[in-house]
Write an enzyme that holds these catalytic residues in place. Structure first.
Site, PDB file in Angstrom:
ATOM      1  CE  LYS A  12      -3.839  -2.296   2.432  1.00 59.51           C
ATOM      2  NZ  LYS A  12      -4.640  -2.347   3.670  1.00 59.51           N
ATOM      3  CE1 TYR A  52      -9.309  -3.990   0.734  1.00 62.43           C
ATOM      4  CE2 TYR A  52      -8.973  -1.992  -0.542  1.00 62.43           C
ATOM      5  CZ  TYR A  52      -8.507  -2.951   0.350  1.00 62.43           C
ATOM      6  OH  TYR A  52      -7.228  -2.867   0.843  1.00 62.43           O
ATOM      7  CB  THR A 123      -6.699  -6.361   9.821  1.00 65.83           C
ATOM      8  OG1 THR A 123      -7.180  -7.470   9.068  1.00 65.83           O
ATOM      9  CG2 THR A 123      -7.100  -5.076   9.143  1.00 65.83           C
ATOM     10  CG  ASN A 154      -3.115  -2.792   7.028  1.00 73.94           C
ATOM     11  OD1 ASN A 154      -2.979  -2.333   5.884  1.00 73.94           O
ATOM     12  ND2 ASN A 154      -4.179  -3.473   7.398  1.00 73.94           N
ATOM     13  CG  HIS A 157      -5.046  -6.464  -0.460  1.00 70.42           C
ATOM     14  ND1 HIS A 157      -6.193  -6.686   0.257  1.00 70.42           N
ATOM     15  CD2 HIS A 157      -5.054  -7.362  -1.488  1.00 70.42           C
ATOM     16  CE1 HIS A 157      -6.884  -7.668  -0.336  1.00 70.42           C
ATOM     17  NE2 HIS A 157      -6.211  -8.081  -1.400  1.00 70.42           N
ATOM     18  CD  GLU A 168      -8.159  -9.776  -3.641  1.00 70.60           C
ATOM     19  OE1 GLU A 168      -8.930  -9.533  -2.708  1.00 70.60           O
ATOM     20  OE2 GLU A 168      -6.942 -10.026  -3.473  1.00 70.60           O
TER      21      GLU A 168
HETATM   22  P1  ADP Z   1      -7.185  -7.276   5.542  1.00 71.25           P
HETATM   23  O1  ADP Z   1      -6.470  -6.210   4.736  1.00 71.25           O
HETATM   24  O2  ADP Z   1      -6.348  -7.723   6.705  1.00 71.25           O
HETATM   25  O3  ADP Z   1      -7.704  -8.411   4.713  1.00 71.25           O
HETATM   26  P2  ADP Z   1      -9.900  -6.205   5.701  1.00 71.25           P
HETATM   27  O4  ADP Z   1     -10.188  -6.814   4.383  1.00 71.25           O
HETATM   28  O5  ADP Z   1     -10.854  -6.468   6.830  1.00 71.25           O
HETATM   29  O6  ADP Z   1      -8.439  -6.546   6.223  1.00 71.25           O
HETATM   30  O7  ADP Z   1      -9.850  -4.621   5.528  1.00 71.25           O
HETATM   31  C1  ADP Z   1      -9.235  -4.032   4.419  1.00 71.25           C
HETATM   32  C2  ADP Z   1      -8.389  -2.866   4.856  1.00 71.25           C
HETATM   33  O8  ADP Z   1      -9.253  -1.837   5.355  1.00 71.25           O
HETATM   34  C3  ADP Z   1      -7.433  -3.136   5.998  1.00 71.25           C
HETATM   35  O9  ADP Z   1      -6.229  -3.714   5.582  1.00 71.25           O
HETATM   36  C4  ADP Z   1      -7.259  -1.758   6.584  1.00 71.25           C
HETATM   37  O10 ADP Z   1      -6.325  -0.992   5.844  1.00 71.25           O
HETATM   38  C5  ADP Z   1      -8.643  -1.135   6.404  1.00 71.25           C
HETATM   39  N1  ADP Z   1      -9.522  -1.287   7.570  1.00 71.25           N
HETATM   40  C6  ADP Z   1     -10.207  -2.385   7.960  1.00 71.25           C
HETATM   41  N2  ADP Z   1     -10.980  -2.141   9.047  1.00 71.25           N
HETATM   42  C7  ADP Z   1     -10.781  -0.842   9.334  1.00 71.25           C
HETATM   43  C8  ADP Z   1     -11.290   0.042  10.363  1.00 71.25           C
HETATM   44  N3  ADP Z   1     -12.150  -0.362  11.265  1.00 71.25           N
HETATM   45  N4  ADP Z   1     -10.871   1.325  10.363  1.00 71.25           N
HETATM   46  C9  ADP Z   1     -10.009   1.777   9.445  1.00 71.25           C
HETATM   47  N5  ADP Z   1      -9.495   1.006   8.454  1.00 71.25           N
HETATM   48  C10 ADP Z   1      -9.863  -0.282   8.406  1.00 71.25           C
END
Ligand code: ADP
Length: 199
Positions: A12, A52, A123, A154, A157, A168
């Site tokens: 990212k 997404y 996450t 973080n 992805h 994807e």
């Molecule tokens: P992952 O990336 O670990 O698969 P998710 O698909 O649940 O996680 O979420 C996608 C991305 O959205 C996360 O990597 C993070 O950057 C962001 N995200 C998820 N939940 C939140 C939240 N509650 N507040 C802010 N950003 C979030």
């Protein structure tokens, strides 16, 4: 075939800005997975939304995960409705993911999806395991990002399942951008009989 499983990783904008591309590639590469696709782009808002929403359950899952994380820490989430939470998350994610270049990669190998998720970590960086990319290399939390009204930064992805990865990868890469080649490492990882080592 299990050993041909593919998964998508996107570094990212925070990963690029932190100069962590090399470190991140190294962590996946040394696992034995094979890099079969690689590009740098600045995604558009429409593209991020598409990415997404590839998984129709993403809305419920992401909101639920956020609510659970708040409760586990004894805190109150912004809403009890997962869909409402994800609506806000997506808006903030679009802002985040379109802010600058990202690096998209396709990694291939045995259990590629699971191996990449393990190396990536959970996450929320605050609670991601030590030893994972998110646990070692950054420091954000749901609470901090929600207070500031932004996405959790973080670094990565990573696809959640082989099925999600298929969709994807098709979104990010043309078929001809995924390379099919042999790696010397493949033999020691996958050959049943190791009779080609000794001369
Ligand atoms: P992952 O990336 O670990 O698969 P998710 O698909 O649940 O996680 O979420 C996608 C991305 O959205 C996360 O990597 C993070 O950057 C962001 N995200 C998820 N939940 C939140 C939240 N509650 N507040 C802010 N950003 C979030």
């Amino acid at each position: 075939m299990l050993k041909d499983e593919k998964t998508l990783v996107v570094v990212k904008p925070d990963g690029i800005q932190r100069s962590l591309i090399g470190e991140i590639v190294k962590r996946y590469e040394r696992s034995g997975l094979k890099l079969v696709g690689l590009k740098m782009v600045v995604p558009t808002a429409d593209f991020v939304r598409q990415h997404y929403t590839v998984d129709p359950e993403w809305f419920v899952k992401t909101g639920t995960k956020t609510i659970e994380s708040y409760k586990k820490k004894g805190k109150t989430p912004l809403s009890e409705d997962p869909l409402k939470i994800t609506e806000i998350v997506l808006k903030n994610l679009i802002k985040f993911m379109t802010a600058g270049p990202v690096v998209a990669m396709v990694w291939q190998g045995m259990h590629a999806v699971g191996v990449v998720r393990k190396i990536t970590g959970g996450t929320e960086p605050l609670t991601s395991d030590v030893g994972t990319i998110r646990g070692d290399l950054t420091l954000d939390s749901y609470e901090a990002s929600d207070t500031d009204g932004r996405a959790v930064r973080n670094l990565i992805h990573a696809s959640g399942s082989a099925e999600e990865a298929r969709k994807e990868i098709a979104l990010w890469f043309k078929p001809e951008e995924i390379l099919n080649y042999k790696l010397a490492n493949d033999a020691i990882l996958y050959d049943v009989n190791l009779d080609s080592i000794l001369e």
